[in-house]
Design an enzyme around this catalytic site. Structure first.
Site, short mmCIF file in Angstrom:
data_model
loop_
_atom_site.label_atom_id
_atom_site.label_comp_id
_atom_site.label_asym_id
_atom_site.label_seq_id
_atom_site.Cartn_x
_atom_site.Cartn_y
_atom_site.Cartn_z
N CYS A 35 0.84 -1.21 0.00
CA CYS A 35 0.00 0.00 0.00
C CYS A 35 0.87 1.26 0.00
O CYS A 35 1.57 1.53 0.97
CB CYS A 35 -0.90 -0.05 1.23
SG CYS A 35 -1.73 1.48 1.65
N CYS A 38 0.13 3.73 2.77
CA CYS A 38 0.62 3.17 4.05
C CYS A 38 2.11 3.47 4.21
O CYS A 38 2.56 3.78 5.32
CB CYS A 38 0.40 1.66 4.10
SG CYS A 38 -1.32 1.16 4.03
#
Length: 120
Positions: A35, A38
């Protein structure tokens, strides 16, 4: 040797003890290595762990390795940051957030906890 200010790595095995049974404010970053957002939030989480060491438990939970917890907390998008107090979710942030906004949120939650403690 582990870094005492590094975020705690959560698993389904230690989640109950580290989060649900923890009376302190706990920030849990639900993330995954693939991600992009993230990875943007990761360094901020590290800084918050250092900045709030001794006041707030800062932890990371990889949703790929712990899908049951992601489902249990209805994680629809990552990163999702959940704030726990006394085992209950008290706030959340979905998506990328600035360090300033997260610091403000943490300070607000800590102040609320202090007011509750003083009133008791």
């Amino acid at each position: 040797m582990s870094n005492p200010t590094a975020p705690l790595t959560l698993t389904e095995g230690n989640f109950a003890t580290a989060v649900l049974e923890n009376p302190n404010l706990t920030l849990v970053d639900f993330w995954a290595p693939w991600c992009g957002p993230c990875r943007m939030v990761g360094p901020i989480i590290q800084e918050l762990a250092t900045d709030f060491a001794g006041q707030v438990t800062v932890a990371k939970l990889n949703i790929d390795e712990n899908p049951h917890l992601a489902t249990q907390y209805n994680i629809q998008a990552i990163p999702t940051l959940l704030f726990f107090k006394h085992g209950q979710v008290v706030d959340q942030v979905v998506g990328v957030a600035s360090k300033r906004s997260l610091t403000t949120k943490i300070n607000t939650l800590l102040a609320q906890d202090n007011l509750t403690t003083q009133a008791a």
